[in-house]
Design a protein around this motif. Structure first.
Motif, PDB file in Angstrom:
ATOM      1  N   LEU A 189      -1.197  38.513 -20.552  1.00  0.00           N
ATOM      2  CA  LEU A 189      -0.068  39.439 -20.430  1.00  0.00           C
ATOM      3  C   LEU A 189       1.216  38.923 -21.069  1.00  0.00           C
ATOM      4  O   LEU A 189       2.211  39.651 -21.116  1.00  0.00           O
ATOM      5  N   GLU A 190       1.194  37.695 -21.559  1.00  0.00           N
ATOM      6  CA  GLU A 190       2.429  37.083 -22.033  1.00  0.00           C
ATOM      7  C   GLU A 190       3.033  37.790 -23.240  1.00  0.00           C
ATOM      8  O   GLU A 190       4.233  37.712 -23.472  1.00  0.00           O
ATOM      9  N   GLY A 191       2.227  38.496 -24.009  1.00  0.00           N
ATOM     10  CA  GLY A 191       2.766  39.165 -25.190  1.00  0.00           C
ATOM     11  C   GLY A 191       3.451  40.478 -24.895  1.00  0.00           C
ATOM     12  O   GLY A 191       4.056  41.081 -25.787  1.00  0.00           O
ATOM     13  N   ASP A 192       3.370  40.976 -23.659  1.00  0.00           N
ATOM     14  CA  ASP A 192       3.979  42.258 -23.294  1.00  0.00           C
ATOM     15  C   ASP A 192       5.448  42.032 -22.935  1.00  0.00           C
ATOM     16  O   ASP A 192       5.773  41.539 -21.852  1.00  0.00           O
ATOM     17  N   LYS A 193       6.335  42.407 -23.847  1.00  0.00           N
ATOM     18  CA  LYS A 193       7.764  42.152 -23.667  1.00  0.00           C
ATOM     19  C   LYS A 193       8.412  43.122 -22.680  1.00  0.00           C
ATOM     20  O   LYS A 193       9.530  42.899 -22.217  1.00  0.00           O
ATOM     21  N   ARG A 194       7.740  44.231 -22.381  1.00  0.00           N
ATOM     22  CA  ARG A 194       8.316  45.239 -21.490  1.00  0.00           C
ATOM     23  C   ARG A 194       7.835  45.079 -20.048  1.00  0.00           C
ATOM     24  O   ARG A 194       8.174  45.879 -19.182  1.00  0.00           O
ATOM     25  N   ARG A 195       7.035  44.084 -19.815  1.00  0.00           N
ATOM     26  CA  ARG A 195       6.434  43.893 -18.504  1.00  0.00           C
ATOM     27  C   ARG A 195       7.443  43.278 -17.530  1.00  0.00           C
ATOM     28  O   ARG A 195       8.270  42.444 -17.899  1.00  0.00           O
ATOM     29  N   HIS A 196       7.340  43.685 -16.262  1.00  0.00           N
ATOM     30  CA  HIS A 196       8.101  43.022 -15.204  1.00  0.00           C
ATOM     31  C   HIS A 196       7.330  41.761 -14.816  1.00  0.00           C
ATOM     32  O   HIS A 196       6.250  41.851 -14.229  1.00  0.00           O
ATOM     33  N   GLU A 232      11.331  54.514 -24.542  1.00  0.00           N
ATOM     34  CA  GLU A 232      10.923  54.260 -23.159  1.00  0.00           C
ATOM     35  C   GLU A 232       9.816  53.215 -23.071  1.00  0.00           C
ATOM     36  O   GLU A 232       9.868  52.307 -22.246  1.00  0.00           O
ATOM     37  N   ARG A 233       8.798  53.353 -23.941  1.00  0.00           N
ATOM     38  CA  ARG A 233       7.608  52.498 -23.779  1.00  0.00           C
ATOM     39  C   ARG A 233       7.191  51.777 -25.049  1.00  0.00           C
ATOM     40  O   ARG A 233       6.171  51.101 -25.070  1.00  0.00           O
ATOM     41  N   GLY A 234       7.931  51.916 -26.137  1.00  0.00           N
ATOM     42  CA  GLY A 234       7.547  51.293 -27.395  1.00  0.00           C
ATOM     43  C   GLY A 234       6.769  52.258 -28.269  1.00  0.00           C
ATOM     44  O   GLY A 234       6.353  53.337 -27.842  1.00  0.00           O
ATOM     45  N   GLY A 235       6.536  51.844 -29.519  1.00  0.00           N
ATOM     46  CA  GLY A 235       5.784  52.679 -30.440  1.00  0.00           C
ATOM     47  C   GLY A 235       4.306  52.725 -30.071  1.00  0.00           C
ATOM     48  O   GLY A 235       3.839  52.002 -29.191  1.00  0.00           O
ATOM     49  N   PRO A 236       3.527  53.590 -30.765  1.00  0.00           N
ATOM     50  CA  PRO A 236       2.101  53.749 -30.442  1.00  0.00           C
ATOM     51  C   PRO A 236       1.328  52.434 -30.478  1.00  0.00           C
ATOM     52  O   PRO A 236       0.540  52.157 -29.568  1.00  0.00           O
ATOM     53  N   ARG A 255      -4.016  44.342 -23.537  1.00  0.00           N
ATOM     54  CA  ARG A 255      -3.739  43.098 -22.805  1.00  0.00           C
ATOM     55  C   ARG A 255      -4.037  43.280 -21.320  1.00  0.00           C
ATOM     56  O   ARG A 255      -4.623  42.411 -20.662  1.00  0.00           O
ATOM     57  N   ARG A 256      -3.630  44.427 -20.798  1.00  0.00           N
ATOM     58  CA  ARG A 256      -3.882  44.686 -19.377  1.00  0.00           C
ATOM     59  C   ARG A 256      -5.376  44.842 -19.104  1.00  0.00           C
ATOM     60  O   ARG A 256      -5.865  44.444 -18.033  1.00  0.00           O
ATOM     61  N   LEU A 257      -6.104  45.409 -20.045  1.00  0.00           N
ATOM     62  CA  LEU A 257      -7.554  45.515 -19.887  1.00  0.00           C
ATOM     63  C   LEU A 257      -8.214  44.142 -19.824  1.00  0.00           C
ATOM     64  O   LEU A 257      -9.106  43.904 -19.007  1.00  0.00           O
ATOM     65  N   ALA A 258      -7.791  43.241 -20.696  1.00  0.00           N
ATOM     66  CA  ALA A 258      -8.320  41.871 -20.660  1.00  0.00           C
ATOM     67  C   ALA A 258      -7.965  41.198 -19.339  1.00  0.00           C
ATOM     68  O   ALA A 258      -8.774  40.458 -18.758  1.00  0.00           O
ATOM     69  N   HIS A 259      -6.754  41.462 -18.856  1.00  0.00           N
ATOM     70  CA  HIS A 259      -6.315  40.909 -17.574  1.00  0.00           C
ATOM     71  C   HIS A 259      -7.195  41.429 -16.431  1.00  0.00           C
ATOM     72  O   HIS A 259      -7.621  40.655 -15.557  1.00  0.00           O
TER      73      HIS A 259
END
Length: 714
Positions: free
Chosen positions: A178-185, A649-653, A662-666
């Motif tokens: 998940l480290e590559g997700d910049k919008r994650r809390h 709001e959520r980034g580009g496609p 990333r969340r699926l791998a998690h």
């Protein structure tokens, strides 16, 4: 439109012709995305808007509603009635929503109406939001807080970080994805279990080797550490992927060969596909003096032969109920099976029309012919013979060609669980070349990239080999259509014969001097075509003469028993933990909420995990004053406008897609309690392009490299 009483309309051209199915899909996608985004009719061009309104009207007038409409009707109609809403709110004062991260905006609207008064608790994990294609997004929690903030209602937030499932090593790797997700809390899970075994990444050369390594690892854990089969799982990003076809086939084949029981969650195993079940039914009918009502019922009109089973089988059953005895010479014998009753009906010419009588007579004669092959053909040859002579080959060749023309080969959904049914033509002559998987030879000897033809050959290693002698012209090759699953069934039959022969060889080697029985058996086998073996008692023919040569009923019975062991599919997620002690094969989506001691995740490769971003053609939405709304061309750059709103709001496609991968791998990683293994391959076979191609390692490997042990399994 017909249900609405419209015989013709100006929209009819959208739904007729060869591409009508694609147009329906295109329209339903428009409605789905529009509803997920809470859009309005007037935000779309006139024609699209009109079809959408007709579709909604159709549902309301006929009562045949889809899931989104069900939610909408409840939220807008039921809860808009003050009297009903009051009763509802008085009855339900406390509302709890689980898995809140997976809610769509439509569901959020319904929840807003439900919780007009009272208390609300939502539970979920935004790191496990993997249903964006259904309208969910990790921002659900933020939007909920904003909604209540507007009403000056305080929201109490608790972050639960203690993890009671996975070991420390598993959680470390899962969090690293998940480290590559910049919008994650950001939040850090705290393990309550010990460190556990290291997480490993196994590098394999091919799909076949990947499957062999997974099964070998499972068998080792089962035998050495007493881990039950039901505590192991193989989780795939998706079970089928475009031109690559079914991604689980190699694993299913290897599990079956090693006699490891398994279940496919939400999909069909190779043993449950219609073509395999049809062929197995004919194999069961080929066993002499062993009628089988289920096999007879399945085969009577498959392929179609003017004997519709919903009409003919009831007639045969009725005849059987009233005729329990038949006369054979001076003896009376009982009639207890449908096949026996059908034979009497044909002999007496009763109960059926002339055409059905003739068709049934021909079918019974064919069964007699097939039974005559059981004792003289090896099991793989018998399966190939039945596949061709019953007409199943031509039937499925035609059926699958029609299916292929109706479906886009590259169609891929995020929760794709259904299996590939693609096939190919293969030659029936024996060939000296080895054959690899169902699509060709992927062994190291074929590094040039050239694809060898996947020839199905009879694998018979008994002292006396049973072979077809059909070719008067040795250069004539007859081509027969074998779908992937039938090819694998025949390969498994060949493996079964090989295992049987090894057991017999060990038994023979234990004897220093051949007995008179051994010598007699050898003579009979070498000349079996000239002997009327069927006149001898079954147990003598089968157990004494045929079984030692891997022929006859005993070999077939054991093979069928193995198939029945594997014949189970879990369609519903809660049943994945049934009492059956079987390895689970599942997609990551289907595995959400479940857990296993050992988890294997194949295809840690680019295009597989993560998959590539496929936005497709999104129905164009327009602002209210755009010229496109009234049938003209877009003059407000609406596509760019709405894309920028979504990106803000959520980034580009591409960013949104990669974050969900990333969340699926998690999610896949956190299904494991103790042992977690990811696997990658160097190359895959494309069923669409009919060639092998190299694939890159997953970019996600960079995130987890320092936390895993990489093992070369090539």
């Amino acid at each position: 439109l017909k249900l609405l009483g419209k015989k013709e309309c100006d929209l009819e051209s959208r739904w007729i012709g060869k591409k009508s199915n694609n147009r329906c899909k295109e329209f339903l996608e428009l409605v789905r995305k529009a509803r997920l985004g809470s859009h309005d009719y007037n935000e779309y061009p006139f024609e699209d808007s009109q079809v959408w309104q007709l579709y909604d009207r159709l549902q309301r007038e006929t009562g045949r509603i889809d899931f989104d409409t069900m939610l909408l009707l409840f939220a807008e109609n039921v809860l808009s009635d003050e009297r009903l809403a009051k009763q509802f709110h008085e009855r339900y004062t406390h509302v709890v929503v689980d898995e809140y991260q997976d809610n769509s905006q439509m569901q959020a609207l319904m929840l807003k109406r439900i919780v007009k008064r009272g208390c609300l608790t939502v539970v979920g994990d935004d790191d496990q939001c993997i249903y964006e294609f259904r309208g969910a997004s990790p921002g659900n929690f933020d939007r909920l807080k904003e909604e209540f903030a507007k009403k000056n209602i305080a929201v109490q937030e608790e972050v639960l970080i203690d993890n009671h499932r996975s070991s420390k090593n598993v959680l470390t790797v899962a969090s690293a994805f998940l480290e590559g997700d910049k919008r994650r809390h950001p939040k850090t899970l705290r393990p309550t279990k010990p460190e556990g075994p290291p997480v490993e990444v196994w590098e394999c050369s091919s799909q076949t080797q990947q499957a062999k390594q997974i099964v070998a690892g499972m068998i080792k854990r089962h035998e050495d550490d007493r881990i039950r089969w039901k505590e192991m799982a193989a989780l795939f990003r998706c079970l089928k992927m475009g031109g690559n076809g079914s991604l689980t086939t190699h694993l299913q084949k290897e599990l079956a060969e090693k006699k490891v029981p398994f279940v496919v969650v939400g999909g069909k195993s190779i043993f449950e596909r219609a073509s395999v079940r049809d062929l197995v039914a004919y194999l069961q009918l080929s066993i002499r003096r062993s009628p089988n009502d289920k096999a007879f019922t399945r085969s009577i009109n498959q392929p179609p032969r003017r004997l519709p089973k919903d009409k003919v089988i009831p007639i045969i059953k009725e005849f059987l109920d009233g005729n329990t005895m038949r006369k054979e010479g001076d003896k009376l014998t009982s009639i207890t099976f449908l096949q026996e009753a059908a034979k009497v009906m044909v002999e007496k010419n009763v109960g059926l029309t002339t055409s059905r009588h003739n068709a049934l007579s021909e079918f019974l004669a064919q069964i007699g012919t097939y039974q005559g092959k059981l004792n003289i053909m090896s099991l793989p040859d018998l399966l190939k013979y039945l596949w061709k002579e019953t007409g199943l080959s031509e039937f499925y060749k035609t059926k699958n060609k029609v299916k292929a023309s109706d479906n886009d080969e590259d169609d891929e959904s995020d929760d794709e669980d259904d299996q590939s049914v693609g096939g190919k033509e293969q030659e029936t002559e024996d060939d000296d070349d080895d054959y690899g998987d169902e699509c060709g030879d992927e062994s190291d000897s074929n590094k040039s990239g050239a694809v060898k033809p996947a020839l199905l050959k009879s694998v018979v290693t008994s002292p006396v080999k049973a072979r077809h002698a059909e070719a008067a012209n040795p250069y004539k090759v007859e081509r027969v259509y074998y779908p992937e699953e039938i090819s694998l069934l025949i390969e498994l039959a060949a493996q079964h014969v090989d295992d049987w022969n090894k057991r017999e060889e060990i038994l023979r080697d234990s004897k220093s001097i051949p007995s008179l029985l051994d010598l007699t058996r050898k003579v009979v086998l070498e000349n079996r075509a000239a002997y009327a073996l069927e006149s001898l008692p079954d147990h003598i023919v089968d157990e004494i003469v045929l079984a030692p040569a891997a022929l006859g009923r005993s070999v077939v019975d054991e093979f069928l028993a193995g198939i029945m062991l594997q014949h189970s599919t879990v369609e519903d997620q809660p049943h994945a933990f049934a009492d059956d002690n079987k390895v689970t094969i599942s997609s990551v989506h289907r595995a959400k909420g479940l857990e296993w001691s050992d988890v294997y995740v194949p295809y840690l490769n680019e295009e597989f995990l993560p998959t590539s971003c496929r936005e497709g053609e999104v129905p164009l939405r327009h602002v209210s004053n755009c010229n496109a709304i009234i049938g003209g061309k877009c003059d407000k750059e609406c596509a760019a406008y709405f894309a920028s709103m979504a990106a803000e709001e959520r980034g580009g496609p591409e960013e949104r897609h990669l974050n969900e991968e990333r969340r699926l791998a998690h999610v896949a990683a956190t299904r494991a309690k103790e042992k977690l293994v990811f696997l990658s391959v160097d190359g895959v076979y494309s069923r669409k392009e009919r060639k092998f191609s190299t694939v890159s390692k997953s970019s996600f490997l960079d995130n987890i490299r320092e936390h895993v042990t990489i093992v070369n399994k090539r």
